[in-house]
Design an enzyme around this catalytic site. Structure first.
Site, short mmCIF file in Angstrom:
data_model
loop_
_atom_site.label_atom_id
_atom_site.label_comp_id
_atom_site.label_asym_id
_atom_site.label_seq_id
_atom_site.Cartn_x
_atom_site.Cartn_y
_atom_site.Cartn_z
N ASP A 120 0.77 -1.15 -0.08
CA ASP A 120 -0.18 -0.02 -0.05
C ASP A 120 0.93 1.38 0.03
OD1 ASP A 120 -2.81 1.00 0.27
OD2 ASP A 120 -2.03 1.99 2.21
N GLU A 177 1.58 -0.52 -5.03
CA GLU A 177 0.53 0.40 -5.35
C GLU A 177 1.20 1.74 -5.52
OE1 GLU A 177 -3.30 2.58 -3.42
OE2 GLU A 177 -1.60 2.15 -2.57
#
Length: 542
Positions: free
Chosen positions: A206, A268
């Site tokens: 993330d 990401e």
């Protein structure tokens, strides 16, 4: 275009994202859980995907739906137990499915033991060094240390009782970690080992582009934007895509390479241009990086040609696959996004009173976009429910919204709840088969029944069967390992060849001739004269 030089299962895998809260609820509390996922693994095997990616299931106060992690080595009781996680991994592996888990290294929860220790220890302490604390500006330190804004809206700094401020690029309950601190780096290497030892096949990282901040924390007078069209030689925002992140991922890659069975790292990273994004997938760093520029590209032949060409050239230059994606838990579902007029700026959620997508046009284009994507070489990600053609829940009552974006933006951005609604399995069951009761943590729209899996399975032409056929053909024709040879690209039609398959997408308003050969697959029926209608993709064997 040259073929990818890297080999490995991830280079051509189709990976299915599961948002645990909204996939399958085993106990009837209205929140999906790990046993619910395990019970539905046969659906994913029958669909034909290669792996699953699980959004966070760690202990968390759920201020940001689990992306505020309080403990990286356990399972949130809402979702089950560590034993449930072990069982899920084992059951997935027994079905030939690999398992990727989410890792959230940019920030912790404010409930994490480290942050509680930092607040108690005070300014200048080793405990505070794990986070980004600074004195404020102005004569009494009452102004934030800089002008940075949170991605969720409002300032990116919050003041604590002793007068210092801490940085949170997202919610106030998500304090950013200080990745210049060796303790932080050592801790996450240990977290990686914990889950690798339990058998996970990789990590989706993330906010992978956010871990390192510019050392001077200089002001940035621009608004926060997901992708800002940065050129290679233009200054980058001081909080994103700093060169120092790559050292972290080289350390992680060395760790993963010491494990058997090809464990992977997935970035990401909302990074432009494509050449900057490709740096994350150099041979000694990550294995995949989501292609968000592709996700955001306009539904026109020139825009699609440009982004596909640019993406393949950038990743080919470092010998890596391109990783295609059209939907996820952070963006409006593509069955609705593509139903807005072409050129509409990407909305951060759609709600009551907003311009509404054309559902029929959106689903037609979404099916065509999916067949175009699945014919491209590289890896592809699917988001739960897209195989059913699920649209965004665009008429959700505002009082039901839980995304912190809605409150922090002063009710100007609807946020991400509309794509996170629990998905429908059975048309006539409570909560459409999501769970054994009517409970659902977000309200399901009344039209969900028509999208339910049991209404689409074995129904020729259904979106579910279109996906199943596409995944089977993608594997049998080795499209993920292929190359793109452009045959035409004008203002209305895009055509390329990948191996023995010609792919044509018609973006124009009139039908176009079907390429010569055997029709393998089509996103919608052909016209009566055999031509390819508007907003349709076909695969033809030549």
């Amino acid at each position: 275009m040259p073929a990818v030089t890297t080999t490995g299962w991830w280079t051509e895998a189709v990976i299915y994202q599961i948002y645990p809260r909204s996939f399958s609820d085993s106990d009837g509390d209205g929140i999906g859980d790990l046993p619910g996922i395990t019970a539905r693994l046969d659906h994913l095997r029958q669909l034909g995907v290669d792996a699953i990616w699980l959004s966070p299931f760690y202990p968390s106060p759920q201020a940001d739906a689990g992306y505020d992690v309080a403990d990286y080595r356990d399972v949130e009781p809402l979702f089950g137990t560590l034993a449930d996680a072990d069982d899920l991994i084992a059951q997935a592996h027994a079905r030939g499915l690999r398992v990727i888990v989410d890792l959230v290294p940019n920030h912790t929860s404010s409930a994490h033991e480290w942050f509680r220790q930092a607040l108690a220890a005070g300014p200048g302490s080793p405990e505070r060094q794990r986070y980004i604390f600074r004195d404020g500006r102005g004569p009494d330190g009452a102004e934030p240390p800089n002008d940075w804004q949170s991605v969720f809206g409002g300032p990116a700094w919050t003041r604590v009782a002793d007068g210092q401020w801490y940085l949170h690029l997202f919610d106030t309950a998500q304090p950013d970690l200080n990745w210049d601190e060796p303790q932080v780096r050592a801790e996450f290497l240990d977290v990686l080992r914990f889950w690798l030892d339990r058998g996970v096949d990789g990590f989706r990282v993330d906010v992978a582009h956010g871990l390192i901040k510019q050392a001077d924390l200089a002001d940035w007078h621009e608004p926060q934007e997901i992708l800002s069209g940065q050129e290679v030689d233009k200054p980058r925002p001081p909080m994103w895509d700093q060169d120092g992140v790559h050292e972290i991922y080289r350390d992680w890659r060395r760790l993963l390479d010491g494990y058997p069975d090809e464990r992977v790292l997935v970035a990401e990273a909302w990074v432009e241009p494509a050449e900057r994004l490709a740096r994350y997938v150099r041979p000694d760093e990550m294995h995949q990086a989501f292609n968000f520029e592709y996700l955001l590209a306009a539904w026109t032949a020139p825009a699609q040609y440009a982004v596909i060409t640019r993406s393949l050239e950038a990743t080919d230059a470092v010998g890596a696959p391109t990783t295609w994606v059209l939907s996820n838990h952070d963006v409006v579902r593509h069955a609705s996004r593509l139903g807005l007029p072409i050129g509409t700026p990407r909305p951060n959620g759609i709600g009551i009173g907003d311009p509404q997508p054309d559902a029929a046009v959106g689903l037609r284009r979404a099916r065509a976009a999916t067949l175009l994507m699945l014919a491209l070489p590289g890896s592809a990600y699917l988001y739960q429910g897209e195989e059913l053609g699920l649209p965004e829940h665009t008429l959700m009552p505002d009082e039901a919204r839980q995304d912190p974006t809605w409150e922090r933006s002063g009710h100007t951005q609807r946020g991400r709840d509309g794509c996170r609604v629990p998905i429908p399995w059975e048309a006539d069951a409570p909560s459409y088969g999501f769970g054994p009761t009517d409970a659902s943590w977000l309200p399901q729209p009344g039209v969900w029944a028509e999208y339910a899996l049991d209404r689409q399975r074995d129904v020729p032409g259904s979106t579910y069967e279109m996906y199943r056929t596409a995944l089977r053909l993608r594997r049998s024709h080795a499209l993920g390992r292929g190359t793109v040879q452009w045959l035409s690209s004008g203002d209305e039609v895009l055509t390329f060849r990948n191996g023995d398959v010609v792919v044509l997408t018609n973006f124009g308003t009139a039908g176009v001739p079907l390429p010569a050969g055997e029709l393998l697959h089509s996103s919608a029926p052909l016209d009566e004269d055999g031509s390819v209608p508007t907003d349709v993709t076909v695969w033809v064997k030549v």
